[in-house]
Design an enzyme around this catalytic site. Sequence first.
Site, short mmCIF file in Angstrom:
data_model
loop_
_atom_site.label_atom_id
_atom_site.label_comp_id
_atom_site.label_asym_id
_atom_site.label_seq_id
_atom_site.Cartn_x
_atom_site.Cartn_y
_atom_site.Cartn_z
N GLN A 117 76.38 -7.21 37.72
CA GLN A 117 75.32 -8.04 37.13
C GLN A 117 74.96 -7.55 35.72
OE1 GLN A 117 72.54 -7.93 40.74
NE2 GLN A 117 72.15 -9.93 39.80
N HIS A 177 77.27 -8.83 46.10
CA HIS A 177 77.62 -8.92 44.67
C HIS A 177 78.89 -8.15 44.38
CE1 HIS A 177 74.64 -11.15 42.43
NE2 HIS A 177 73.63 -10.51 42.98
#
Length: 187
Positions: free
Chosen positions: A51, A142
Amino acid sequence: MSLLPVTLYGDKILRKKVDKISDVDNETIKLISNMFDTMRNANGIGLAANQVGANKSIFVVDVSKVEGYEETKPVVFINPLIEKYSDEKIIFEEGCLSIPDIHGEVERPESVVIKYYDTDLRVQTLEANKLFARVIQHEFDHLQGILFTDLVDEEMKKKFKKPLQKIKKRKIEVSYPVSETIDYQIL
Ligand code: ZN
């Protein structure tokens, strides 16, 4: 304090299964510290390395600002592996710093046991429940290139289509620094 741009829906690195790391060098320590700064600045409670554009199997979690979790210390998870999922599942609304302004209910196991390495590369095992377990699962996803919007029901997926396209085209306003291109990658 150093803030890193947060990658957004559409960024290729968010769909990548990240690489495990073999040592924790100074660069990695700096990355982890910047990840905490970036997460807290955006009022997030979890953040995965991809991210912020880093191809590394690391995520950070800090739920201590959430009512009822004041005693839960911030944790850095390196090369994590979820070893056990509870049979009992709960539905809860999720959001994501990489998918601003979109929220949706996701069903997940209520508790997990996760094995990971700390920054001294010692193996740790942790059992987490409820919100803490949910954040861990969201961040662990993720690192496999999975986003919470993949896990909502079909009706919700339809509803998300347009807003997701807007994020992809950066036609949104975000209160924290975000990546400018879909190829953003720092490491
Ligand atoms: Zn997320």
